[in-house]
Design an enzyme around this catalytic site. Structure first.
Site, PDB file in Angstrom:
ATOM      1  N   PHE A 119      -8.523 -57.576  -5.043  1.00 57.16           N
ATOM      2  CA  PHE A 119      -9.362 -57.985  -4.380  1.00 57.16           C
ATOM      3  C   PHE A 119      -9.151 -57.123  -2.677  1.00 57.16           C
ATOM      4  O   PHE A 119      -8.454 -57.730  -1.728  1.00 57.16           O
ATOM      5  CB  PHE A 119     -10.273 -58.061  -4.142  1.00 57.16           C
ATOM      6  CG  PHE A 119     -11.656 -57.144  -3.332  1.00 57.16           C
ATOM      7  CD1 PHE A 119     -12.034 -55.820  -4.528  1.00 57.16           C
ATOM      8  CD2 PHE A 119     -11.403 -57.158  -1.684  1.00 57.16           C
ATOM      9  CE1 PHE A 119     -13.729 -55.562  -3.407  1.00 57.16           C
ATOM     10  CE2 PHE A 119     -12.661 -56.798  -1.595  1.00 57.16           C
ATOM     11  CZ  PHE A 119     -13.876 -55.671  -1.684  1.00 57.16           C
TER      12      PHE A 119
ATOM     13  N   ASP B 198      -2.287 -59.661   1.878  1.00 59.32           N
ATOM     14  CA  ASP B 198      -3.931 -58.944   2.664  1.00 59.32           C
ATOM     15  C   ASP B 198      -4.230 -61.512   2.739  1.00 59.32           C
ATOM     16  O   ASP B 198      -4.924 -61.429   1.868  1.00 59.32           O
ATOM     17  CB  ASP B 198      -4.358 -58.598   1.206  1.00 59.32           C
ATOM     18  CG  ASP B 198      -5.992 -58.461   1.546  1.00 59.32           C
ATOM     19  OD1 ASP B 198      -6.517 -58.756   2.733  1.00 59.32           O
ATOM     20  OD2 ASP B 198      -6.194 -57.592   0.622  1.00 59.32           O
TER      21      ASP B 198
ATOM     22  N   LYS C 157     -12.405 -60.185   8.043  1.00 61.88           N
ATOM     23  CA  LYS C 157     -13.448 -61.768   7.991  1.00 61.88           C
ATOM     24  C   LYS C 157     -13.581 -62.629   8.788  1.00 61.88           C
ATOM     25  O   LYS C 157     -14.590 -61.961  10.107  1.00 61.88           O
ATOM     26  CB  LYS C 157     -13.412 -62.067   6.532  1.00 61.88           C
ATOM     27  CG  LYS C 157     -13.827 -60.921   5.227  1.00 61.88           C
ATOM     28  CD  LYS C 157     -13.559 -61.793   3.661  1.00 61.88           C
ATOM     29  CE  LYS C 157     -14.231 -60.470   3.249  1.00 61.88           C
ATOM     30  NZ  LYS C 157     -13.344 -59.835   2.492  1.00 61.88           N
TER      31      LYS C 157
HETATM   32  C1  LIG Z   1     -12.957 -58.904   1.894  1.00 64.99           C
HETATM   33  C2  LIG Z   1     -11.962 -57.853   1.601  1.00 64.99           C
HETATM   34  C3  LIG Z   1     -11.328 -57.305   1.586  1.00 64.99           C
HETATM   35  C4  LIG Z   1     -12.128 -56.280   2.080  1.00 64.99           C
HETATM   36  O1  LIG Z   1     -13.128 -56.442   3.567  1.00 64.99           O
HETATM   37  P1  LIG Z   1     -13.912 -55.132   3.960  1.00 64.99           P
HETATM   38  O2  LIG Z   1     -14.075 -55.793   5.493  1.00 64.99           O
HETATM   39  O3  LIG Z   1     -15.333 -55.710   3.265  1.00 64.99           O
HETATM   40  O4  LIG Z   1     -13.506 -54.413   4.123  1.00 64.99           O
HETATM   41  C5  LIG Z   1     -10.122 -56.870   1.808  1.00 64.99           C
HETATM   42  N1  LIG Z   1      -8.567 -57.895   1.369  1.00 64.99           N
HETATM   43  C6  LIG Z   1      -9.744 -58.947   1.061  1.00 64.99           C
HETATM   44  C7  LIG Z   1      -8.442 -59.793  -0.242  1.00 64.99           C
HETATM   45  C8  LIG Z   1     -10.737 -59.372   1.102  1.00 64.99           C
HETATM   46  O5  LIG Z   1     -11.301 -60.477   0.817  1.00 64.99           O
END
Ligand SMILES: *Cc1c(COP(=O)(O)O)cnc(C)c1O
Length: 399
Positions: free
Chosen positions: A137, A222, A251
């Protein structure tokens, strides 16, 4: 009544993007959230792995109030002093040289995709392909949905952004085959969060580093979910010592304030003016929030604390597994999940919520915990008391 009014307003006017309980939250403190009816909930999702220091921590309140009185916004045209200080702090602790600040994880990943494509244009004969993992994701913008290996995204919003291919996690041969001349980068989460907490193993990360380095392809981690102490290290890449070329954060970095970042070495400081930017890049309130939150995570070694508390949670889960259908207990630090074969975990989540506990069911048979890094030991014990009570009520015990 006030509380019902808020619910009516919300249900009438908030654009529907997800199914939500008939509850309106109004206040938070530490590990707890309160709704408009004055009911309190023990929060083990912490703003979706965001509120690193819990709800309304004093350091964050102070930093925001102080910065609001100094400078709220100077425009992206200028450097500002908090941005400079925060960039230096991140550089010092991550080992990277350059930081691009933005507001969301998706935006940080979008930025990484653009930087990788720029690199491909300059150094890989225009290669723009990016290999990502099945079950990954990376966000909800069109490019990051295209990058995500989430099955449910596949049929949506066609045509997608092209150039993304997906390979299964921890399959070195598949990665090796996918990284060809059309590829400029490999992007992965060191621990897949939304996918259900699946760590990439050390051998796989090592292979990903070796394959990408040999072929002059970038490796992007990521760490929007895994970064800033969540997995028991300040950054998840530090667990196995595999250093990516681009690191994205989000986050927990703002402790609840909208903030994200993309980090890279000096050699990737290659954007030409105009190619990347954003109205809120380096926004002073966000910088002050990040500086306070990340400073606190480092000063109090909340990464180490996440490791200890995570181990405590996993140990208690193994104890529960003797009495309930709990298996595949996994995760790092305070990013933990387990499976419950044959159990509808969305229903279990709702039953816990009715009993005042907030947990997450990322998959139909999976439960995930992602509490604040500051979660109190007594909150952990309290969480298990509620969970046990709900399990006893809803599931036949095996004994
Ligand atoms: C939450 C998340 C995102 C997206 O972040 P947003 O602030 O919701 O755009 C991208 N990559 C990972 C691994 C995430 O957990």
């Amino acid at each position: 009544m006030m509380n019902d009014e808020a619910l009516v307003q919300a249900k009438k006017h908030i654009l529907s993007v997800s199914v939500k309980p008939d509850t309106v939250m109004t206040r938070g403190k530490g590990d707890w959230l309160w709704d408009t009816n004055g009911r309190r909930y023990l929060d083990f999702i912490a703003g979706w792995a965001v509120n690193a220091l819990g709800h309304s921590p004093r350091v964050l309140k102070r930093a925001l109030a102080r910065q609001a009185g100094r400078l709220v916004n100077a425009s992206p045209t200028f450097y500002n002093d908090v941005q400079a200080e925060f960039a230096e702090l991140l550089a010092k602790h991550s080992g990277f040289d350059r930081v691009f600040f933005c507001s969301t994880g998706a935006e940080a990943n979008e930025s990484a995709v653009k930087l990788a494509r720029k690199y491909g244009a300059l150094h890989r004969n225009g290669a723009y392909g990016i290999v990502t993992l099945t079950g990954s994701f990376h966000g909800r913008t069109l490019a990051t949905m295209s990058a995500s290996g989430k099955a449910a995204f596949k049929p949506l919003f066609e045509p997608k952004v092209s150039g993304f291919t997906h390979v299964p996690i921890n399959d070195i041969a598949a990665l090796d085959a996918a990284v060809d001349d059309s590829v400029c980068a490999v992007m992965l989460e060191p621990v897949q969060g939304e996918g259900g907490v699946y760590p990439a193993d050390a051998a796989y990360l090592e292979a990903a580093r070796r394959i990408t380095r040999e072929r002059n392809v970038l490796l992007i981690f990521d760490e929007v979910q895994t970064g800033l102490g969540r997995t028991g290290r300040l950054f998840a890449f530090q667990r196995h010592g595999i250093i990516p070329d681009i690191l994205t954060l989000g986050k927990g970095i703002g402790g609840g304030f909208p903030l994200a970042a993309m980090l890279c070495p000096e050699a990737l400081n290659i954007f030409t003016p105009g190619e990347q930017g954003g109205t809120y890049t380096g926004q002073p309130l966000a910088m002050a929030a990040g500086l306070a939150v990340v400073g606190e995570i480092i000063k109090r070694d909340l990464s180490g604390r996440a490791e200890t508390m995570g181990a405590l949670i996993q140990k208690r889960l193994h104890g529960l597994a003797a009495r309930f259908p709990i298996c595949n207990i996994r995760g790092e630090g305070l990013l933990i999940a387990f499976d419950m074969p044959g159990i509808d975990t969305a229903k279990l989540r709702d039953a816990c919520f009715a009993d005042g506990l907030i947990i997450n069911a990322p998959q139909p048979n999976t439960i995930r915990f992602m509490p604040a890094l500051t979660v109190a030991e007594k909150s952990i014990l309290h969480m298990f008391r509620i969970l046990e009570r709900v399990l006893e009520r809803t599931i036949h015990t095996s004994s």
